[in-house]
Write an enzyme that holds these catalytic residues in place. Structure first.
Site, PDB file in Angstrom:
ATOM      1  N   ASP A  82      31.680   4.835  40.857  1.00  0.00           N
ATOM      2  CA  ASP A  82      33.126   4.716  41.549  1.00  0.00           C
ATOM      3  C   ASP A  82      33.529   6.068  41.947  1.00  0.00           C
ATOM      4  O   ASP A  82      34.294   6.012  42.968  1.00  0.00           O
ATOM      5  CB  ASP A  82      34.026   4.476  40.444  1.00  0.00           C
ATOM      6  CG  ASP A  82      33.926   2.657  40.274  1.00  0.00           C
ATOM      7  OD1 ASP A  82      33.289   2.196  41.047  1.00  0.00           O
ATOM      8  OD2 ASP A  82      34.643   2.213  39.119  1.00  0.00           O
TER       9      ASP A  82
ATOM     10  N   ARG B 202      33.332  -4.480  28.078  1.00  0.00           N
ATOM     11  CA  ARG B 202      32.902  -3.307  28.475  1.00  0.00           C
ATOM     12  C   ARG B 202      32.851  -2.057  27.340  1.00  0.00           C
ATOM     13  O   ARG B 202      31.902  -1.321  27.439  1.00  0.00           O
ATOM     14  CB  ARG B 202      33.953  -2.746  29.754  1.00  0.00           C
ATOM     15  CG  ARG B 202      33.356  -1.598  30.162  1.00  0.00           C
ATOM     16  CD  ARG B 202      34.782  -0.890  31.142  1.00  0.00           C
ATOM     17  NE  ARG B 202      34.376   0.480  31.697  1.00  0.00           N
ATOM     18  CZ  ARG B 202      34.303   1.485  31.012  1.00  0.00           C
ATOM     19  NH1 ARG B 202      34.561   1.608  29.599  1.00  0.00           N
ATOM     20  NH2 ARG B 202      34.000   2.862  31.513  1.00  0.00           N
TER      21      ARG B 202
ATOM     22  N   TYR C  19      36.685 -15.810  31.134  1.00  0.00           N
ATOM     23  CA  TYR C  19      35.406 -16.029  30.650  1.00  0.00           C
ATOM     24  C   TYR C  19      35.173 -15.408  29.172  1.00  0.00           C
ATOM     25  O   TYR C  19      36.050 -14.523  28.822  1.00  0.00           O
ATOM     26  CB  TYR C  19      34.137 -15.416  31.438  1.00  0.00           C
ATOM     27  CG  TYR C  19      34.356 -13.951  31.916  1.00  0.00           C
ATOM     28  CD1 TYR C  19      34.059 -13.006  30.996  1.00  0.00           C
ATOM     29  CD2 TYR C  19      35.065 -13.714  33.221  1.00  0.00           C
ATOM     30  CE1 TYR C  19      34.207 -11.473  31.492  1.00  0.00           C
ATOM     31  CE2 TYR C  19      35.214 -12.412  33.394  1.00  0.00           C
ATOM     32  CZ  TYR C  19      34.715 -11.247  32.679  1.00  0.00           C
ATOM     33  OH  TYR C  19      35.176  -9.857  33.040  1.00  0.00           O
TER      34      TYR C  19
END
Length: 387
Positions: free
Chosen positions: A291, A104, A211
């Site tokens: 969000d 991110r 991952y």
């Protein structure tokens, strides 16, 4: 294009909105509370619908360089057996855009670089919003550092604890969802292929997702557990690796070997919260996205994608619909049903992932859905109000 647009929050949604607005000819200004950008955070799923927008906005090279595409396993926590496998390398052919796992912070840094390359004055750091007020067609912003700003339109992209939402839309507190998560990053240097996998490993009331990110240099590990409450006053706190072992110590050998690689000083725990749906995303000349208006659980990997789609659609509406009120109404009409559907589907998948590995054998949990979210194209969906 002379519209003065202020964006509150330089997260992925705010920066995607800024890039899309710049592409449409606007000169938005993004106000960010942090004093500087840094590659913070952990792993993130970028499905084809998000990457379609990001490539349109100029992030294609970064995604191809640093993003990781690999098959994703769903495993039984008791034995480690693979229950299902999804070949993500087919997503490019199937959807017209690839599927990536990314860091991110890396994505945010590159988005910020592009925004400021197009306009060096487009981002104002160290600007924590304290108050917002509307006076006719002008919106006044006051920041904790003592500065003020005025805009014709304010976009609240300041996350689940949105000050914009709290001041103008809804002053209720976010609600704990019953899920707690631990996050960590593990360097891959020197590790064997057994660790270089993408796998969701599920047990009853618990799951671990791991991952690769940052061009396969890091393993992102996130461990979820159902909890009846959250005792800390903070949403996120540093955690003890021993707490992770206590919670997940009965998972399969390969998963436990991965957990043992975690730096004991690099574990963070946080509580997943949500907010009640809003009837309207628009208040005068203020609008919400991401969000700030529709936070969702991470179990479909679509939270960041929804914010990115929001920004793309909002910029297109503002760039092609001359009446501001109509542009904002069109944005809400297009985005609200899709976002609310994905919120509900993410809640559904939370149950699938935490009700035991036997649920994975039920193909209907994955396939019997009205729409495939990865098919959506925010760069070209028609802009029109419903009849």
């Amino acid at each position: 294009m002379s519209l003065r647009i202020a964006i509150i929050g330089a997260g992925l949604g705010g920066l995607a909105t800024a890039l899309a607005l710049q592409k449409s000819g606007f000169r938005p200004v993004v106000y960010e509370r942090s004093p500087e950008f840094a590659p913070l955070g952990a792993g993130l799923t970028m499905c084809s619908n998000a990457n379609r927008v990001l490539r349109h906005l100029g992030l294609g090279d970064m995604l191809e360089r640093d993003g990781v595409t690999q098959a994703q396993d769903y495993r039984d926590a008791r034995s480690g057996a693979v229950l299902r496998r999804f070949d993500r390398e087919n997503d490019l052919k199937k959807y017209g855009a690839p599927y990536y796992k990314v860091h991110r912070g890396d994505l945010q840094m590159e988005m910020a670089r592009l925004v400021m390359a197009r306009d060096p004055d487009a981002v104002v750091m160290d600007s924590e919003l304290e108050s917002i007020a509307q006076h006719g067609t002008e919106v006044t912003l006051k920041f904790a550092n003592g500065t003020e700003a005025a805009a014709d339109l304010v976009i609240g992209a300041d996350g689940i604890r949105s000050v914009v939402r709290q001041r103008l839309f809804d002053d209720s507190d976010p609600v704990f969802t019953g899920y707690v998560a631990w996050r960590a990053l593990v360097p891959t240097e020197g590790l064997g292929e057994d660790f270089m996998v993408s796998a969701v490993t599920a047990g009853t009331d618990r799951m671990i997702n791991r991952y690769l990110v940052r061009a396969r240099k890091l393993i992102n590990v996130v461990c979820f557990s159902r909890r009846s409450g959250w005792r800390s006053a903070d949403w996120s706190t540093k955690s003890d690796l021993g707490e992770v072992f206590e919670e997940f110590g009965d998972f399969d050998q390969n998963t436990m070997e991965t957990l043992r690689l975690i730096d004991p000083n690099g574990v963070y725990k946080w509580a997943l919260h949500t907010r009640k749906p809003l009837q309207s995303w628009v208040s005068g000349r203020v609008v919400l996205l991401g969000d700030a208006v529709h936070p969702m659980l991470p179990f479909m990997g679509q939270g960041a994608a929804m914010a990115i789609e929001d920004g793309m659609i909002l910029a297109r509406c503002l760039g092609s619909i001359p009446v501001l009120d109509t542009a904002l109404a069109t944005y809400q009409a297009i985005r609200k049903p899709r976002a609310e559907e994905l919120v509900e589907r993410s809640n559904l998948m939370a149950g699938v992932f935490h009700n035991g590995p036997d649920k994975y054998t039920r193909a209907s949990d994955y396939t019997d859905q009205p729409t495939d979210p990865s098919m959506y194209d925010a760069t070209s969906v028609p802009l029109q109000l419903p009849n």
